[in-house]
Design a protein around this motif. Structure first.
Motif, PDB file in Angstrom:
ATOM      1  N   GLN A  95       0.860  -1.184   0.000  1.00  0.00           N
ATOM      2  CA  GLN A  95       0.000   0.000   0.000  1.00  0.00           C
ATOM      3  C   GLN A  95       0.902   1.243   0.000  1.00  0.00           C
ATOM      4  O   GLN A  95       2.100   1.141   0.277  1.00  0.00           O
ATOM      5  CB  GLN A  95      -0.892  -0.009   1.238  1.00  0.00           C
ATOM      6  CG  GLN A  95      -0.126  -0.255   2.531  1.00  0.00           C
ATOM      7  CD  GLN A  95      -1.020  -0.419   3.757  1.00  0.00           C
ATOM      8  OE1 GLN A  95      -2.215  -0.161   3.687  1.00  0.00           O
ATOM      9  NE2 GLN A  95      -0.450  -0.826   4.879  1.00  0.00           N
ATOM     10  N   ARG A 115       0.526  -6.898  -4.465  1.00  0.00           N
ATOM     11  CA  ARG A 115      -0.154  -7.858  -3.576  1.00  0.00           C
ATOM     12  C   ARG A 115      -0.298  -9.190  -4.304  1.00  0.00           C
ATOM     13  O   ARG A 115      -0.286  -9.216  -5.534  1.00  0.00           O
ATOM     14  CB  ARG A 115      -1.556  -7.352  -3.203  1.00  0.00           C
ATOM     15  CG  ARG A 115      -1.514  -6.190  -2.246  1.00  0.00           C
ATOM     16  CD  ARG A 115      -2.882  -5.823  -1.747  1.00  0.00           C
ATOM     17  NE  ARG A 115      -2.829  -4.482  -1.155  1.00  0.00           N
ATOM     18  CZ  ARG A 115      -3.885  -3.840  -0.689  1.00  0.00           C
ATOM     19  NH1 ARG A 115      -5.082  -4.390  -0.745  1.00  0.00           N
ATOM     20  NH2 ARG A 115      -3.753  -2.631  -0.170  1.00  0.00           N
ATOM     21  N   ASP A 137      -2.611 -10.906  -5.488  1.00  0.00           N
ATOM     22  CA  ASP A 137      -3.995 -10.927  -5.985  1.00  0.00           C
ATOM     23  C   ASP A 137      -3.949 -11.138  -7.488  1.00  0.00           C
ATOM     24  O   ASP A 137      -2.991 -10.704  -8.123  1.00  0.00           O
ATOM     25  CB  ASP A 137      -4.668  -9.553  -5.770  1.00  0.00           C
ATOM     26  CG  ASP A 137      -4.991  -9.276  -4.313  1.00  0.00           C
ATOM     27  OD1 ASP A 137      -5.012 -10.226  -3.532  1.00  0.00           O
ATOM     28  OD2 ASP A 137      -5.219  -8.099  -3.985  1.00  0.00           O
ATOM     29  N   SER A 146      -5.172  -6.886  -9.472  1.00  0.00           N
ATOM     30  CA  SER A 146      -3.929  -7.191 -10.181  1.00  0.00           C
ATOM     31  C   SER A 146      -2.794  -7.331  -9.166  1.00  0.00           C
ATOM     32  O   SER A 146      -2.820  -6.678  -8.122  1.00  0.00           O
ATOM     33  CB  SER A 146      -3.640  -6.032 -11.149  1.00  0.00           C
ATOM     34  OG  SER A 146      -2.323  -6.107 -11.609  1.00  0.00           O
ATOM     35  N   SER A 203       0.392   3.648   2.074  1.00  0.00           N
ATOM     36  CA  SER A 203       0.321   4.229   3.422  1.00  0.00           C
ATOM     37  C   SER A 203       1.677   4.407   4.113  1.00  0.00           C
ATOM     38  O   SER A 203       1.824   5.337   4.915  1.00  0.00           O
ATOM     39  CB  SER A 203      -0.625   3.395   4.290  1.00  0.00           C
ATOM     40  OG  SER A 203      -1.920   3.413   3.730  1.00  0.00           O
TER      41      SER A 203
HETATM   42  C1  FA5 Z   1      -5.617   0.199   1.652  1.00  0.00           C
HETATM   43  O1  FA5 Z   1      -4.692  -0.197   0.944  1.00  0.00           O
HETATM   44  C2  FA5 Z   1      -5.390   1.318   2.617  1.00  0.00           C
HETATM   45  N1  FA5 Z   1      -3.988   1.610   2.739  1.00  0.00           N
HETATM   46  C3  FA5 Z   1      -6.193   2.535   2.217  1.00  0.00           C
HETATM   47  C4  FA5 Z   1      -6.289   3.581   3.271  1.00  0.00           C
HETATM   48  C5  FA5 Z   1      -5.353   4.595   3.298  1.00  0.00           C
HETATM   49  C6  FA5 Z   1      -7.292   3.521   4.209  1.00  0.00           C
HETATM   50  C7  FA5 Z   1      -5.413   5.580   4.282  1.00  0.00           C
HETATM   51  C8  FA5 Z   1      -7.351   4.505   5.213  1.00  0.00           C
HETATM   52  C9  FA5 Z   1      -6.453   5.513   5.240  1.00  0.00           C
HETATM   53  P1  FA5 Z   1      -7.407  -1.331   0.567  1.00  0.00           P
HETATM   54  O2  FA5 Z   1      -6.706  -2.609   0.807  1.00  0.00           O
HETATM   55  O3  FA5 Z   1      -8.878  -1.355   0.656  1.00  0.00           O
HETATM   56  O4  FA5 Z   1      -6.870  -0.192   1.526  1.00  0.00           O
HETATM   57  O5  FA5 Z   1      -6.981  -0.784  -0.881  1.00  0.00           O
HETATM   58  C10 FA5 Z   1      -7.358   0.483  -1.346  1.00  0.00           C
HETATM   59  C11 FA5 Z   1      -7.827   0.412  -2.782  1.00  0.00           C
HETATM   60  O6  FA5 Z   1      -6.819  -0.214  -3.582  1.00  0.00           O
HETATM   61  C12 FA5 Z   1      -9.056  -0.463  -2.980  1.00  0.00           C
HETATM   62  O7  FA5 Z   1     -10.221   0.302  -2.780  1.00  0.00           O
HETATM   63  C13 FA5 Z   1      -8.931  -0.880  -4.437  1.00  0.00           C
HETATM   64  O8  FA5 Z   1      -9.455   0.125  -5.284  1.00  0.00           O
HETATM   65  C14 FA5 Z   1      -7.445  -0.926  -4.641  1.00  0.00           C
HETATM   66  N2  FA5 Z   1      -6.935  -2.296  -4.676  1.00  0.00           N
HETATM   67  C15 FA5 Z   1      -6.684  -3.116  -3.634  1.00  0.00           C
HETATM   68  N3  FA5 Z   1      -6.171  -4.290  -4.061  1.00  0.00           N
HETATM   69  C16 FA5 Z   1      -6.078  -4.192  -5.411  1.00  0.00           C
HETATM   70  C17 FA5 Z   1      -5.593  -5.053  -6.443  1.00  0.00           C
HETATM   71  N4  FA5 Z   1      -5.060  -6.237  -6.193  1.00  0.00           N
HETATM   72  N5  FA5 Z   1      -5.667  -4.620  -7.720  1.00  0.00           N
HETATM   73  C18 FA5 Z   1      -6.153  -3.395  -8.001  1.00  0.00           C
HETATM   74  N6  FA5 Z   1      -6.592  -2.518  -7.082  1.00  0.00           N
HETATM   75  C19 FA5 Z   1      -6.566  -2.913  -5.787  1.00  0.00           C
END
Ligand code: FA5
Length: 387
Positions: free
Chosen positions: A207, A235, A237, A243, A209
Motif C-alpha cells: 500500500q 499484492r 492478488d 492485479s 500508506s
Molecule cells: C488500503 O490499501 C489502505 N492503505 C487505504 C487507506 C489509506 C485507508 C489511508 C485509510 C487511510 P485497501 O486494501 O482497501 O486499503 O486498498 C485500497 C484500494 O486499492 C481499494 O479500494 C482498491 O481500489 C485498490 N486495490 C486493492 N487491491 C487491489 C488489487 N489487487 N488490484 C487493483 N486494485 C486494488
C-alpha cells in the motif's frame, strides 16, 4: 686447407643489353637493331598492359595488372631497370620512350579504377533506389495510458487544493509498511494484503500508506502536512478486478483541529471533479488498523446516475477508496503528538478509478499493452470503452 672453388662466370644480367655491352667495338647497325628491338618490346608490353587494363573488371584484377607490368619485377619495370646498362648513345631515347609507356599505363590504370568505382556506385544507387510511389509508414499519434490520464487528473485536482506531491520506495521495510501503521506481525489485517517478501523484514510494499510515516518522520513537528503520494504497490492478488501490481494514491492531512468534516469536504470536491458535478459521496463504517474511525467511501455511479446498472451491480453506488481519521499511534510513530494535532487519510486504487471512469470491465486490459485498447483514450476522457 680447402682450396677455394673457382667460380664459373655466370652473366648476372640476361637483359637484351648484355651481349652488346660485352662486345666492345660493336657496329652502329647492331646498336640501332637493339634499339628497335627494345622499342618493339616496350610497345608490345604497352599494348598488352592497356588491353589488360581495359579488361580488368574489378579493383583486385586491376591491381594484378599493375603488378604484372609495373610491379618490382613487372614487364615495363624490367625494361626501365635494364636501361642503365644500355649503350650511352641510345639510352636517353629509350629512357624517354620507356617513361612515356610507364606514365601511359599508370594513367590507364587510374582511369580504369575511376570508371570501375563509378560503375560500382551506379549499381549501388540503382539497387538502393527509393521507390517514392510506395505508400509511406504513417506515424501513429501516441496517447497517454489511461492510468497516466487518471494520475494527471488526480494531481490537478489535489494540487489545486494546495496538496504537495510525495513519494516513497517500492521496496519497503515491514516496520514502515505494517508495524508503524498499527499492524503488528500477528495482526489478522495482514491477511488482506499478502505480499512478496525479500526477507522477514523487507517486502514489496502492499500500500502507499508507509509514505505517511516516512513523510511525517521527515517533517515533524512542522504543520500542516498536506500530501498526496501516488505509486506502484504489490499484492498476491489476480482476478478481473485485482492485479498483483497496481497503483494507489495516498492522501494525508495533519494539522491542529482537523475533523471528519474536512475529510468529507475534500472527498466531495475530489469526487465531483473526477466523476462529474452531480456525483454524490457516501461513507460506510469500516475498519483499518491505522485510522479510527474508518470508512469505505462510495460515489454515486456515473454510468447510471445512481439508479442502478450493470457497472454498479444495480446498487447505484461504487466503492472507490478507504479513508479515516489517522490513528493516534500512527501520528505518534510519525513524530506528532495526537493530543495537539489530528489528521485524516485515504488510499484509493488508480485502476479502480480508471475502470469506473472509462467503463473498463477487466483490470487486465490496463496491463495488456494492446494498442487497439490503448488508442481509445485521450485527455478529455471522452469515448468510453465497453470492454
Ligand atoms: C488500503 O490499501 C489502505 N492503505 C487505504 C487507506 C489509506 C485507508 C489511508 C485509510 C487511510 P485497501 O486494501 O482497501 O486499503 O486498498 C485500497 C484500494 O486499492 C481499494 O479500494 C482498491 O481500489 C485498490 N486495490 C486493492 N487491491 C487491489 C488489487 N489487487 N488490484 C487493483 N486494485 C486494488
Amino acid at each position: 686447407m680447402v682450396p677455394r672453388k673457382s667460380r664459373a662466370f655466370v652473366p648476372r644480367d640476361e637483359s637484351l643489353f648484355c651481349w652488346v655491352r660485352n662486345r666492345p667495338g660493336r657496329a652502329q647497325e647492331e646498336v640501332s637493331a637493339l634499339s628497335d628491338e627494345i622499342i618493339a618490346r616496350l610497345n608490345s608490353a604497352r599494348a598488352a598492359a592497356l588491353e589488360a587494363v581495359g579488361r580488368a573488371a574489378g579493383a583486385s584484377e586491376l591491381e594484378e595488372v599493375r603488378i604484372r607490368f609495373l610491379g618490382r619485377s613487372g614487364e615495363i619495370t624490367q625494361v626501365l631497370r635494364g636501361l642503365g646498362q644500355a649503350p650511352a648513345d641510345i639510352r636517353p631515347e629509350l629512357g624517354r620512350r620507356a617513361n612515356e609507356v610507364r606514365v601511359e599505363v599508370e594513367r590507364a590504370l587510374a582511369e580504369q579504377a575511376a570508371r570501375l568505382r563509378e560503375a560500382e556506385l551506379e549499381l549501388r544507387l540503382l539497387a538502393e533506389r527509393v521507390d517514392i510511389t510506395l505508400p509511406g509508414t504513417v506515424a501513429l499519434p501516441g496517447t497517454l495510458h489511461p492510468l497516466s490520464l487518471i494520475l494527471l487528473e488526480l494531481e490537478r485536482i489535489f494540487t489545486a487544493m494546495g496538496f504537495e506531491m510525495a513519494e516513497g520506495p517500492e521496496i519497503e521495510t515491514d516496520w514502515h509498511n505494517f508495524q508503524a501503521l498499527n499492524i503488528p506481525r500477528d495482526h489478522p489485517a495482514r491477511d488482506m494484503q499478502a505480499s512478496f517478501y525479500f526477507t522477514d523484514d523487507v517486502l514489496l510494499r502492499t500500500q502507499t500508506s508507509p509514505v505517511q510515516i516516512r513523510y511525517m518522520r521527515a517533517h515533524a513537528p512542522n504543520l500542516p502536512v498536506k500530501i498526496i503520494a501516488p505509486g506502484r504497490v504489490y499484492r498476491r492478488d489476480d482476478d478481473a478486478t485485482h492485479s498483483p501490481v497496481f497503483h494507489q494514491v495516498e492522501m494525508l492531512v495533519v494539522d491542529k483541529g482537523i475533523t471528519m468534516g474536512d475529510l468529507k469536504g475534500v472527498l466531495g470536491v475530489f469526487a465531483r471533479e473526477m466523476f462529474g458535478r452531480k456525483t454524490r459521496v457516501r461513507f460506510r463504517p469500516s475498519y483499518f488498523p491505522f485510522t479510527e474511525p474508518s470508512a469505505e467511501v462510495d460515489v454515486s455511479c456515473a454510468m447510471c446516475g445512481g439508479v442502478g446498472c450493470r457497472v454498479c451491480k444495480g446498487s447505484g453506488w461504487l466503492e472507490i477508496l478507504g479513508a479515516g481519521m489517522v490513528h493516534p499511534r500512527v501520528l505518534r510513530n510519525g513524530g506528532y503528538d495526537p493530543e495537539i494535532v489530528s489528521g485524516f487519510a485515504f488510499g484509493l486504487g488508480i485502476e479502480r478509478v480508471a475502470m469506473l471512469r472509462y467503463g473498463i470491465g477487466d483490470i487486465r486490459l490496463l496491463f495488456g499493452g494492446d494498442i487497439r485498447f490503448l488508442r481509445q483514450f485521450h485527455p478529455t476522457g471522452e469515448g468510453r470503452v465497453e470492454a
